[in-house]
Design a protein around this motif. Structure first.
Motif, PDB file in Angstrom:
ATOM      1  N   ASP A   1     -14.602 -36.779 -37.674  1.00  0.00           N
ATOM      2  CA  ASP A   1     -14.613 -37.856 -37.513  1.00  0.00           C
ATOM      3  C   ASP A   1     -14.729 -38.454 -36.237  1.00  0.00           C
ATOM      4  O   ASP A   1     -14.958 -37.601 -35.282  1.00  0.00           O
ATOM      5  N   TYR A   2     -14.654 -39.433 -35.804  1.00  0.00           N
ATOM      6  CA  TYR A   2     -14.807 -40.106 -34.444  1.00  0.00           C
ATOM      7  C   TYR A   2     -14.004 -41.283 -34.185  1.00  0.00           C
ATOM      8  O   TYR A   2     -13.616 -41.882 -35.315  1.00  0.00           O
ATOM      9  N   LEU A   3     -13.462 -41.538 -32.930  1.00  0.00           N
ATOM     10  CA  LEU A   3     -12.604 -42.600 -32.590  1.00  0.00           C
ATOM     11  C   LEU A   3     -13.333 -43.459 -31.464  1.00  0.00           C
ATOM     12  O   LEU A   3     -13.859 -42.764 -30.739  1.00  0.00           O
ATOM     13  N   THR A   4     -13.745 -44.636 -31.353  1.00  0.00           N
ATOM     14  CA  THR A   4     -14.119 -45.487 -30.433  1.00  0.00           C
ATOM     15  C   THR A   4     -13.361 -45.894 -29.311  1.00  0.00           C
ATOM     16  O   THR A   4     -12.158 -46.541 -29.530  1.00  0.00           O
ATOM     17  N   LYS A   5     -13.475 -45.598 -28.082  1.00  0.00           N
ATOM     18  CA  LYS A   5     -12.562 -46.024 -27.052  1.00  0.00           C
ATOM     19  C   LYS A   5     -12.781 -47.590 -26.871  1.00  0.00           C
ATOM     20  O   LYS A   5     -13.930 -48.122 -26.917  1.00  0.00           O
ATOM     21  N   PRO A   6     -11.958 -48.348 -26.627  1.00  0.00           N
ATOM     22  CA  PRO A   6     -10.391 -47.976 -26.589  1.00  0.00           C
ATOM     23  C   PRO A   6      -9.918 -47.700 -28.006  1.00  0.00           C
ATOM     24  O   PRO A   6     -10.306 -48.877 -28.540  1.00  0.00           O
ATOM     25  N   PHE A   7      -8.986 -46.910 -28.326  1.00  0.00           N
ATOM     26  CA  PHE A   7      -8.446 -46.980 -29.603  1.00  0.00           C
ATOM     27  C   PHE A   7      -6.781 -47.213 -29.502  1.00  0.00           C
ATOM     28  O   PHE A   7      -6.186 -47.013 -28.487  1.00  0.00           O
ATOM     29  N   ASN A   8      -6.546 -47.557 -30.439  1.00  0.00           N
ATOM     30  CA  ASN A   8      -4.898 -47.702 -30.366  1.00  0.00           C
ATOM     31  C   ASN A   8      -4.238 -46.834 -31.265  1.00  0.00           C
ATOM     32  O   ASN A   8      -4.623 -45.764 -31.795  1.00  0.00           O
ATOM     33  N   LYS A   9      -2.720 -46.624 -31.076  1.00  0.00           N
ATOM     34  CA  LYS A   9      -1.956 -45.331 -31.556  1.00  0.00           C
ATOM     35  C   LYS A   9      -2.158 -45.198 -32.986  1.00  0.00           C
ATOM     36  O   LYS A   9      -2.549 -44.048 -33.287  1.00  0.00           O
ATOM     37  N   ALA A  10      -2.199 -46.409 -33.608  1.00  0.00           N
ATOM     38  CA  ALA A  10      -2.133 -46.164 -35.223  1.00  0.00           C
ATOM     39  C   ALA A  10      -3.540 -45.517 -35.427  1.00  0.00           C
ATOM     40  O   ALA A  10      -3.491 -44.436 -36.407  1.00  0.00           O
TER      41      ALA A  10
ATOM     42  N   ASN B   1      -2.386 -40.049 -20.887  1.00  0.00           N
ATOM     43  CA  ASN B   1      -1.802 -41.275 -21.857  1.00  0.00           C
ATOM     44  C   ASN B   1      -1.611 -40.456 -23.355  1.00  0.00           C
ATOM     45  O   ASN B   1      -0.764 -40.748 -24.233  1.00  0.00           O
ATOM     46  N   THR B   2      -2.913 -40.047 -23.889  1.00  0.00           N
ATOM     47  CA  THR B   2      -3.134 -39.535 -25.118  1.00  0.00           C
ATOM     48  C   THR B   2      -2.045 -38.428 -25.414  1.00  0.00           C
ATOM     49  O   THR B   2      -1.625 -38.407 -26.648  1.00  0.00           O
ATOM     50  N   ALA B   3      -2.229 -37.784 -24.556  1.00  0.00           N
ATOM     51  CA  ALA B   3      -1.456 -36.450 -24.501  1.00  0.00           C
ATOM     52  C   ALA B   3       0.183 -36.716 -24.891  1.00  0.00           C
ATOM     53  O   ALA B   3       1.031 -36.229 -25.667  1.00  0.00           O
ATOM     54  N   GLU B   4       0.471 -37.613 -24.193  1.00  0.00           N
ATOM     55  CA  GLU B   4       2.060 -38.005 -24.136  1.00  0.00           C
ATOM     56  C   GLU B   4       2.251 -38.628 -25.542  1.00  0.00           C
ATOM     57  O   GLU B   4       3.251 -38.564 -26.344  1.00  0.00           O
ATOM     58  N   LEU B   5       1.292 -39.557 -26.260  1.00  0.00           N
ATOM     59  CA  LEU B   5       1.370 -40.050 -27.416  1.00  0.00           C
ATOM     60  C   LEU B   5       1.456 -38.982 -28.490  1.00  0.00           C
ATOM     61  O   LEU B   5       2.310 -38.938 -29.428  1.00  0.00           O
ATOM     62  N   LEU B   6       0.718 -37.921 -28.265  1.00  0.00           N
ATOM     63  CA  LEU B   6       0.661 -36.918 -29.433  1.00  0.00           C
ATOM     64  C   LEU B   6       2.034 -36.158 -29.338  1.00  0.00           C
ATOM     65  O   LEU B   6       2.532 -35.960 -30.342  1.00  0.00           O
ATOM     66  N   GLN B   7       2.599 -36.063 -28.068  1.00  0.00           N
ATOM     67  CA  GLN B   7       3.771 -35.222 -28.038  1.00  0.00           C
ATOM     68  C   GLN B   7       4.880 -36.045 -28.630  1.00  0.00           C
ATOM     69  O   GLN B   7       5.800 -35.460 -29.441  1.00  0.00           O
TER      70      GLN B   7
ATOM     71  N   LYS C   1     -18.039 -47.409 -26.833  1.00  0.00           N
ATOM     72  CA  LYS C   1     -18.734 -48.027 -27.517  1.00  0.00           C
ATOM     73  C   LYS C   1     -20.540 -48.064 -27.182  1.00  0.00           C
ATOM     74  O   LYS C   1     -21.312 -48.208 -28.263  1.00  0.00           O
ATOM     75  N   THR C   2     -20.689 -47.650 -25.906  1.00  0.00           N
ATOM     76  CA  THR C   2     -22.363 -47.600 -25.565  1.00  0.00           C
ATOM     77  C   THR C   2     -22.708 -46.315 -26.257  1.00  0.00           C
ATOM     78  O   THR C   2     -23.785 -46.018 -26.226  1.00  0.00           O
ATOM     79  N   GLU C   3     -22.053 -45.291 -26.563  1.00  0.00           N
ATOM     80  CA  GLU C   3     -22.552 -43.968 -27.099  1.00  0.00           C
ATOM     81  C   GLU C   3     -22.621 -43.787 -28.569  1.00  0.00           C
ATOM     82  O   GLU C   3     -22.705 -42.754 -29.271  1.00  0.00           O
ATOM     83  N   ARG C   4     -22.217 -45.120 -29.265  1.00  0.00           N
ATOM     84  CA  ARG C   4     -22.215 -45.001 -30.720  1.00  0.00           C
ATOM     85  C   ARG C   4     -23.260 -44.638 -31.502  1.00  0.00           C
ATOM     86  O   ARG C   4     -23.450 -44.206 -32.535  1.00  0.00           O
ATOM     87  N   ALA C   5     -24.409 -44.734 -30.617  1.00  0.00           N
ATOM     88  CA  ALA C   5     -25.689 -44.351 -31.221  1.00  0.00           C
ATOM     89  C   ALA C   5     -26.191 -43.056 -31.409  1.00  0.00           C
ATOM     90  O   ALA C   5     -26.837 -42.432 -31.943  1.00  0.00           O
TER      91      ALA C   5
END
Length: 350
Positions: free
Chosen positions: A101-110, A17-23, A85-89
């Protein structure tokens, strides 16, 4: 060509899904289901940015980032971690390793596109190489100021006005700050045991100087003097080092350029030892011409004494050589100024 994003995630639905969004956003995308495959892909095609999960089989995200940091072909690539979220520590470990940088799952398109766009925008300022013979050092520092927001830092510092021929620091002084030239010019001078002075460098608007002793913790080896009325910004040691330590892309390129500058200085010393006087003067004039971005109507503003000290020859010998160049139609001479009429011909001077 569009930027290439390497996406590493062992969770197939998220990866697809992420690859499709980036393409759809216009990026070229490489995908891998674990860190080992991701590194192999990166070695085949160096990505412009990596988006990488932390917890994966075979090789986790930390291991991937360590390999990128250590491999000369991959170092400096922007790196964004994906984390639950459980890995944020565990994020601090990743940031300490140099993640950008980092993104926490689930993340949105923006969130995803914003993180990628901002990182690519910052890193595109630094090119793979800079031509030190044609003002590349100043270009790098200008780009590094953008990446590290150094302009914001220097804007908070007081501007110091110095008169012509005023000493800024002396050889043997403790290095406490770096200096940014806002206007005017500065020269650094090295004095030999016999009392002979050699000019080691000139600095103009937008250029930093005095920072090398900050890196190795030694006193200044040269004396810095203003060539004309000059405005300087003093950047405290802690702030300048923070620029390098807080931004891996800046520090890595800085190290490469330092190595290149050492090589350039070695070539200068070899030239002073073995080149003819004509060749030494021509080389110095070409370097000053390139750094000053001189035009046929402008020329190089420099005193004969300073040019002689830069070349390492008595002023009388310099004057004879400049007059030879003038008679050959290569330069136009006026008091305190040298205009190169045919820069390309100077490269063939022997």
């Amino acid at each position: 060509m569009p930027p290439t994003i390497l996406l590493i995630d062992d969770h197939a639905p998220i990866r697809e899904n992420t690859a499709e969004l980036l393409q759809l956003a216009g990026y070229a995308v490489l995908t891998a289901e674990n860190g080992q495959l991701g590194v192999a892909l990166a070695l085949e095609t160096r990505p412009d940015l990596v988006v990488c999960d932390i917890m994966m089989p075979v090789l986790d995200g930390y291991g991937v980032l360590q390999i990128f940091n250590q491999h000369p072909q991959l170092s400096g690539v922007p790196f964004i971690f994906l984390t639950a979220k459980t890995e944020r520590a565990d994020l601090r470990r990743g940031m300490e390793l140099g993640a950008d940088d980092y993104l926490t799952k689930p993340f949105n398109k923006a969130e995803l596109l914003s993180a990628i766009g901002s990182r690519l925008a910052r890193f595109q300022h630094l090119r793979p190489d800079y031509d030190l013979q044609a003002g590349g050092w100043a270009e790098f520092l200008a780009d590094a100021r953008v990446v590290g927001q150094l302009d914001e830092l220097t804007a908070q510092q007081k501007v110091h006005a110095l008169r012509k021929k005023q000493d800024i620091f002396h050889a043997g002084d403790e290095a406490l700050r770096a200096y940014l030239v806002r206007s005017g010019r500065v020269k650094t001078v090295h004095s030999t045991a016999a009392g002979k002075e050699l000019i080691t460098e000139f600095y103009g608007p937008g250029e930093f100087f005095g920072y090398l002793p900050l890196l190795d913790g030694t006193p200044h080896s040269d004396t810095a003097v203003t060539v004309e009325e000059t405005e300087l910004v003093y950047l405290p040691k802690a702030d300048f080092l923070a620029l390098l330590l807080a931004h891996p892309e800046v520090s890595q390129q800085f190290i490469r350029l330092l190595a290149g500058r050492v090589r350039t200085r070695e070539l200068q010393l070899l030239g002073m030892a073995f080149d003819s006087l004509r060749r030494r003067v021509a080389t110095a004039l070409l370097l000053l011409h390139a750094r000053a971005d001189a035009t046929p109507a402008a020329g190089i503003t420099i005193s004969r004494e300073d040019l002689a000290a830069l070349v390492g020859t008595p002023p009388e010998s310099l004057s004879r050589t400049l007059n030879e160049f003038r008679q050959e139609g290569l330069v136009e001479l006026t008091p305190g100024n040298v205009r190169l009429l045919h820069p390309d011909k100077f490269r063939r001077v022997t």
